[in-house]
Design a protein around this motif. Structure first.
Motif, PDB file in Angstrom:
ATOM      1  N   ASP A   3       0.547  -1.233  -0.107  1.00 17.84           N
ATOM      2  CA  ASP A   3       0.005   0.029   0.121  1.00 17.84           C
ATOM      3  C   ASP A   3       0.943   1.177  -0.095  1.00 17.84           C
ATOM      4  O   ASP A   3       1.028   1.871   0.928  1.00 17.84           O
ATOM      5  CB  ASP A   3      -0.847  -0.062   1.226  1.00 17.84           C
ATOM      6  N   ASP A   4       1.685   1.586  -1.142  1.00 18.27           N
ATOM      7  CA  ASP A   4       2.626   2.640  -1.006  1.00 18.27           C
ATOM      8  C   ASP A   4       1.855   3.937  -1.279  1.00 18.27           C
ATOM      9  O   ASP A   4       2.578   4.950  -0.641  1.00 18.27           O
ATOM     10  CB  ASP A   4       3.244   2.489  -2.454  1.00 18.27           C
ATOM     11  N   LYS A   5       0.711   3.971  -1.518  1.00 19.94           N
ATOM     12  CA  LYS A   5       0.049   5.414  -1.460  1.00 19.94           C
ATOM     13  C   LYS A   5      -0.901   5.590  -0.107  1.00 19.94           C
ATOM     14  O   LYS A   5      -1.596   6.551   0.053  1.00 19.94           O
ATOM     15  CB  LYS A   5      -1.028   5.382  -2.600  1.00 19.94           C
ATOM     16  N   ASN A   6      -0.660   4.609   0.700  1.00 16.09           N
ATOM     17  CA  ASN A   6      -1.379   4.258   1.947  1.00 16.09           C
ATOM     18  C   ASN A   6      -2.717   4.846   1.889  1.00 16.09           C
ATOM     19  O   ASN A   6      -3.357   5.690   2.720  1.00 16.09           O
ATOM     20  CB  ASN A   6      -0.627   5.730   3.105  1.00 16.09           C
ATOM     21  N   ALA A   7      -3.559   4.092   1.103  1.00 13.90           N
ATOM     22  CA  ALA A   7      -4.638   4.278   0.667  1.00 13.90           C
ATOM     23  C   ALA A   7      -5.777   3.286   1.155  1.00 13.90           C
ATOM     24  O   ALA A   7      -7.066   3.423   1.354  1.00 13.90           O
ATOM     25  CB  ALA A   7      -4.998   4.313  -0.881  1.00 13.90           C
ATOM     26  N   GLY A  64       8.543 -16.032   0.064  1.00 14.34           N
ATOM     27  CA  GLY A  64       7.850 -16.336  -1.566  1.00 14.34           C
ATOM     28  C   GLY A  64       8.076 -14.984  -2.393  1.00 14.34           C
ATOM     29  O   GLY A  64       7.395 -15.157  -3.572  1.00 14.34           O
ATOM     30  N   ILE A  65       8.301 -13.978  -1.698  1.00 22.09           N
ATOM     31  CA  ILE A  65       8.389 -12.543  -2.345  1.00 22.09           C
ATOM     32  C   ILE A  65       9.882 -12.063  -2.567  1.00 22.09           C
ATOM     33  O   ILE A  65      10.418 -12.021  -3.439  1.00 22.09           O
ATOM     34  CB  ILE A  65       7.518 -11.346  -1.663  1.00 22.09           C
ATOM     35  N   GLY A  66      10.696 -11.909  -1.484  1.00 16.29           N
ATOM     36  CA  GLY A  66      12.081 -11.725  -1.413  1.00 16.29           C
ATOM     37  C   GLY A  66      12.627 -10.439  -2.144  1.00 16.29           C
ATOM     38  O   GLY A  66      13.713 -10.203  -2.466  1.00 16.29           O
ATOM     39  N   GLU A  67      11.825  -9.344  -1.865  1.00 17.84           N
ATOM     40  CA  GLU A  67      12.165  -7.857  -2.283  1.00 17.84           C
ATOM     41  C   GLU A  67      12.704  -7.076  -1.365  1.00 17.84           C
ATOM     42  O   GLU A  67      12.132  -7.093  -0.169  1.00 17.84           O
ATOM     43  CB  GLU A  67      10.963  -7.424  -3.000  1.00 17.84           C
ATOM     44  N   THR A  68      13.689  -6.377  -1.647  1.00 18.77           N
ATOM     45  CA  THR A  68      14.263  -5.386  -0.552  1.00 18.77           C
ATOM     46  C   THR A  68      13.850  -4.275  -0.551  1.00 18.77           C
ATOM     47  O   THR A  68      14.322  -3.278   0.272  1.00 18.77           O
ATOM     48  CB  THR A  68      15.721  -5.634  -0.421  1.00 18.77           C
ATOM     49  N   GLU A  69      13.020  -3.507  -1.674  1.00 19.55           N
ATOM     50  CA  GLU A  69      12.595  -2.422  -1.971  1.00 19.55           C
ATOM     51  C   GLU A  69      11.601  -1.938  -0.645  1.00 19.55           C
ATOM     52  O   GLU A  69      10.821  -2.700  -0.057  1.00 19.55           O
ATOM     53  CB  GLU A  69      11.746  -1.940  -3.062  1.00 19.55           C
ATOM     54  N   PHE A  70      11.634  -0.652  -0.143  1.00 18.99           N
ATOM     55  CA  PHE A  70      10.665  -0.162   0.949  1.00 18.99           C
ATOM     56  C   PHE A  70       9.430  -0.210   0.777  1.00 18.99           C
ATOM     57  O   PHE A  70       9.056   0.553  -0.481  1.00 18.99           O
ATOM     58  CB  PHE A  70      11.411   1.195   1.459  1.00 18.99           C
ATOM     59  N   HIS A  71       8.549  -0.724   1.311  1.00 20.03           N
ATOM     60  CA  HIS A  71       7.058  -0.378   1.269  1.00 20.03           C
ATOM     61  C   HIS A  71       6.565  -0.192   2.792  1.00 20.03           C
ATOM     62  O   HIS A  71       6.259  -1.387   3.433  1.00 20.03           O
ATOM     63  CB  HIS A  71       6.106  -1.646   0.724  1.00 20.03           C
ATOM     64  N   ASP A  72       6.344   0.993   3.092  1.00 16.68           N
ATOM     65  CA  ASP A  72       6.131   1.075   4.673  1.00 16.68           C
ATOM     66  C   ASP A  72       4.647   0.598   4.833  1.00 16.68           C
ATOM     67  O   ASP A  72       4.575   0.251   6.207  1.00 16.68           O
ATOM     68  CB  ASP A  72       6.040   2.681   4.669  1.00 16.68           C
ATOM     69  N   VAL A  73       4.076   0.339   4.139  1.00 14.65           N
ATOM     70  CA  VAL A  73       2.412  -0.244   4.607  1.00 14.65           C
ATOM     71  C   VAL A  73       2.236  -1.442   3.790  1.00 14.65           C
ATOM     72  O   VAL A  73       2.403  -1.497   2.435  1.00 14.65           O
ATOM     73  CB  VAL A  73       1.287   0.866   4.255  1.00 14.65           C
ATOM     74  N   VAL A  74       1.983  -2.614   4.379  1.00 15.01           N
ATOM     75  CA  VAL A  74       1.624  -3.832   3.574  1.00 15.01           C
ATOM     76  C   VAL A  74       0.174  -4.319   4.251  1.00 15.01           C
ATOM     77  O   VAL A  74      -0.058  -4.244   5.735  1.00 15.01           O
ATOM     78  CB  VAL A  74       2.735  -4.574   3.752  1.00 15.01           C
ATOM     79  N   TRP A  75      -0.555  -5.239   3.689  1.00 13.65           N
ATOM     80  CA  TRP A  75      -1.927  -5.921   4.062  1.00 13.65           C
ATOM     81  C   TRP A  75      -1.698  -7.228   3.803  1.00 13.65           C
ATOM     82  O   TRP A  75      -1.088  -7.676   2.979  1.00 13.65           O
ATOM     83  CB  TRP A  75      -2.911  -5.128   3.315  1.00 13.65           C
ATOM     84  N   TYR A  76      -2.187  -7.760   4.853  1.00 16.35           N
ATOM     85  CA  TYR A  76      -2.418  -9.303   4.813  1.00 16.35           C
ATOM     86  C   TYR A  76      -4.129  -9.698   4.964  1.00 16.35           C
ATOM     87  O   TYR A  76      -4.703  -9.025   5.801  1.00 16.35           O
ATOM     88  CB  TYR A  76      -1.986 -10.058   5.872  1.00 16.35           C
ATOM     89  N   ARG A  77      -4.391 -10.862   4.240  1.00 12.51           N
ATOM     90  CA  ARG A  77      -5.953 -11.214   4.515  1.00 12.51           C
ATOM     91  C   ARG A  77      -5.647 -12.621   4.216  1.00 12.51           C
ATOM     92  O   ARG A  77      -5.075 -13.381   3.483  1.00 12.51           O
ATOM     93  CB  ARG A  77      -6.685 -10.795   3.444  1.00 12.51           C
ATOM     94  N   PHE A 107      21.720  -5.393   8.325  1.00 17.82           N
ATOM     95  CA  PHE A 107      21.074  -6.182   7.465  1.00 17.82           C
ATOM     96  C   PHE A 107      19.803  -5.906   7.107  1.00 17.82           C
ATOM     97  O   PHE A 107      19.354  -4.704   7.563  1.00 17.82           O
ATOM     98  CB  PHE A 107      20.983  -7.574   7.493  1.00 17.82           C
ATOM     99  N   ARG A 108      19.141  -6.132   5.944  1.00 21.82           N
ATOM    100  CA  ARG A 108      18.014  -5.756   5.307  1.00 21.82           C
ATOM    101  C   ARG A 108      16.871  -5.609   6.463  1.00 21.82           C
ATOM    102  O   ARG A 108      16.974  -6.392   7.239  1.00 21.82           O
ATOM    103  CB  ARG A 108      17.337  -6.602   4.067  1.00 21.82           C
ATOM    104  N   ASN A 109      15.939  -4.755   6.087  1.00 15.71           N
ATOM    105  CA  ASN A 109      15.010  -4.568   6.998  1.00 15.71           C
ATOM    106  C   ASN A 109      13.833  -5.688   6.888  1.00 15.71           C
ATOM    107  O   ASN A 109      13.907  -6.348   6.036  1.00 15.71           O
ATOM    108  CB  ASN A 109      14.255  -3.073   6.510  1.00 15.71           C
ATOM    109  N   MET A 110      12.996  -5.438   7.802  1.00 16.30           N
ATOM    110  CA  MET A 110      11.898  -6.578   7.976  1.00 16.30           C
ATOM    111  C   MET A 110      10.435  -5.545   8.239  1.00 16.30           C
ATOM    112  O   MET A 110      10.715  -4.752   8.967  1.00 16.30           O
ATOM    113  CB  MET A 110      11.962  -7.395   8.959  1.00 16.30           C
ATOM    114  N   THR A 111       9.335  -5.833   7.618  1.00 13.82           N
ATOM    115  CA  THR A 111       8.168  -5.456   7.804  1.00 13.82           C
ATOM    116  C   THR A 111       7.181  -6.411   7.713  1.00 13.82           C
ATOM    117  O   THR A 111       7.211  -7.424   7.276  1.00 13.82           O
ATOM    118  CB  THR A 111       8.042  -4.436   6.355  1.00 13.82           C
ATOM    119  N   GLY A 112       6.238  -6.069   8.779  1.00 10.94           N
ATOM    120  CA  GLY A 112       4.977  -6.969   8.852  1.00 10.94           C
ATOM    121  C   GLY A 112       5.255  -8.189   9.769  1.00 10.94           C
ATOM    122  O   GLY A 112       5.966  -8.246  10.651  1.00 10.94           O
TER     123      GLY A 112
END
Length: 587
Positions: A29-33, A61-74, A164-169
């Motif tokens: 959710d890069d636009k925080n919408a 299963g994703i393995g991306e290092t780009e920053f995404h401040d907001v993420v959602w799970y369902r 080392f790389r960041n973690m989110t979520g």
């Protein structure tokens, strides 16, 4: 196959539970919408992720290092038959950093803090008339906020130096458990070694005002019942139980790394004559103290030989790929002749603490620190630190608490009284909720009031180390680097001295590992460097314990005794002999 299927909380076990690890729908959710558009009700999720691994890790299963401040799970779950008539409690081992959780479109909880566990009774949010229910999680990280307690997670997209790389979520197990309306919600064990008693504090949820329940407690050792208690219990009760079978003339049942004895406990709760809850747990009888200037375990001087553990896995970052991988780290520690591990700049998974309890490894519990100081940081840190202590209090393996390391989060300790007060506040707060363990105000340097005098010293010359650690004045006043051992206004008062970071010899064993200098050319040179730093600690008459840096390589470091995939750089028995004081010269 479900990821990490083992029971996530070995200190407090119920039979009725279900793991929610595995495949979840996922969306960035890069636009925080998402909040404005109510993704918790009808959002479209365009990816999947394997929980409990963060999106930056390959195992997700994703393995991306780009920053995404907001993420959602369902995820949609079907409740099992045993959930009928019971309360449904949703648990999160850890979500980095802020979390909001909805069940069937209703907000059930929010939580701040990337290392502490949290839970919510979601029963009243479950939509009636169906067994299938939808859980939605929104996680928000703050990658560039240096006042965020983050540990070794970097504020840039690619790790370097020691980060080392960041973690989110979500990065620890998610699970549901099912309990009767009247149930046991918390147990706290405090061993009293000198009186042969275990103090048990229990909290019961769901009791009507002024109502009482009966709690049956059975304590056993190796299958033999040691004590039984039946307590007429209110919402909160504390009781001491005498363990009459106890002595320590070589036949005792005290817990130590050499003899990790554990007592099993069963709690059976009854209300109005009907059993409403059954929980199993365990405890260890051990005492950590300072007597006559000596660090003691169970009233006897005990040298701590620790290894620094950053809990890093190349494919999971700070999430172990399996329970077997966690156990292997504990076993490797013991095989190398260490009796403990300092969990560095992260909070241990409860399964890690369980294996340390069971196999016999001391643990120094540490926080994930920030880098910059602010008042917001101080509030965040204090709240999360309290949650961590409460969750892990019962583990006998934990013998020390380290809220701050090397002035991380308080970089101006030398000149800022506010930051010194923060360190002292954490020390006294920790002491106020746990009087049974050693506590440091700031490990490594710039101590305020600490139970130990701990120093970090990466000198590699054996002769220099032998001279320095045979002379108290040199330890306190001749340390390398730009930091003082004590902060202004504080001084050494005879505390036991430990060298809690040292070593750091480099040997590169993977092509994808970083190039770090200086670096040993081969195993023989690496062996010499390890001997040169450990031997002075073993033979010093002043050092009462040490912590070698470190257990494994990481994404950005090659100073592990093991590679990041847990292959020894020199034989395990050789490292054990070095820890025992032997001058090993050749492989």
């Amino acid at each position: 196959m479900t990821c990490r299927p083992e029971y996530p909380r070995p200190q407090f076990v119920r039979d009725a539970w279900m793991s929610l690890n595995g495949t979840w729908e996922f969306r960035m959710d890069d636009k925080n919408a998402g909040l404005a558009e109510k993704w918790y009700e009808n959002g479209e999720f365009d990816r999947t992720i394997e929980v409990p691994f963060c999106y930056q890790s390959p195992l997700s299963g994703i393995g991306e290092t780009e920053f995404h401040d907001v993420v959602w799970y369902r995820r949609t779950v079907r409740l099992p038959r045993e959930a009928a008539g019971k309360r449904a409690i949703l648990h999160f081992g850890a979500v980095d950093y802020d979390a909001e959780v909805w069940v069937d479109g209703r907000l059930v909880c929010s939580h701040e803090g990337g290392n502490a566990s949290f839970s919510a009774d979601v029963t009243d949010a479950l939509e009636e008339g169906t067994d299938e229910h939808t859980i939605v999680v929104r996680a928000q990280d703050y990658f560039e906020d240096l006042a965020l307690p983050r540990g070794k997670q970097y504020w840039k997209e690619k790790g370097e130096v020691m980060w080392f790389r960041n973690m989110t979520g979500i990065w620890q197990t998610v699970w549901l458990e099912f309990a009767a309306p009247v149930h046991l919600s918390r147990v706290r064990f405090t061993p009293h070694l000198d009186t042969n008693e275990i103090e048990i504090e229990t909290r019961i949820e769901g009791l009507a005002k002024e109502a009482r329940a009966e709690l049956a407690v059975e304590i056993s050792f190796a299958g033999k019942t040691i004590a039984r208690e039946r307590i007429e219990a209110g919402a909160l009760e504390t009781r001491r139980v005498n363990l009459k079978d106890f002595n320590d003339h070589g036949f005792g049942r005290w817990w130590s790394p050499e003899k990790p004895n554990l007592y099993d406990v069963e709690f059976v709760l009854s209300a109005d004559g009907t059993v409403t809850d059954r929980v199993t747990s365990y405890f260890g009888m051990r005492k950590i103290s300072i007597e006559n200037g000596k660090v003691c375990l169970n009233n006897k001087p005990y040298p701590m030989k620790l290894v620094l553990d950053q809990g890093y896995y190349h494919d999971g970052i700070l999430t172990a790929p399996s329970d077997e991988a966690i156990r292997l780290d504990v076993e490797l520690c013991k095989q190398m002749g260490f009796n403990g591990m300092r969990k560095h700049q992260m909070v241990a998974d409860p399964r890690y603490l369980y294996w340390c309890d069971k196999l016999g490894v001391l643990v120094w519990g540490e926080a994930a620190n920030a880098y910059a100081y602010s008042e917001d940081y101080a509030y965040r840190m204090t709240k999360e630190w309290g949650e961590i202590i409460r969750r892990d209090y019962n583990h006998p393996c934990i013998v020390a608490w380290v809220p701050l390391n090397e002035s991380w989060g308080v970089p101006d300790m030398l000149i800022d009284p506010k930051q010194r007060n923060h360190a002292m506040a954490l020390y006294h707060f920790t002491k106020s909720v746990d009087s049974t363990r050693l506590v440091l105000s700031n490990d490594g340097w710039e101590h305020c009031l600490s139970d130990l005098c701990t120093v970090h010293d990466y000198t590699r010359d054996r002769g220099t180390l032998l001279e320095r650690y045979a002379d108290l004045e040199r330890i306190l006043n001749d340390m390398p680097g730009r930091k003082f051992v004590y902060a202004p206004g504080y001084r050494y008062n005879g505390e036991p001295i430990m060298v809690t970071e040292f070593g750091g010899a480099n040997l590169r064993r993977h092509e994808e590992s970083p190039v770090v200098r200086p670096c040993a050319e081969d195993e023989e040179q690496f062996l010499k460097q390890v001997v040169d730093v450990i031997h002075p600690m073993v033979v010093s008459g002043l050092v009462q314990g040490y912590c070698y840096t470190q257990l494994t390589d990481t994404e950005t470091e090659i100073c592990g005794l093991l590679t990041w995939d847990r292959k020894p750089k020199i034989p395990l028995d050789v490292i054990r002999r070095i820890n025992e004081g032997e001058l090993v010269e050749h492989l």
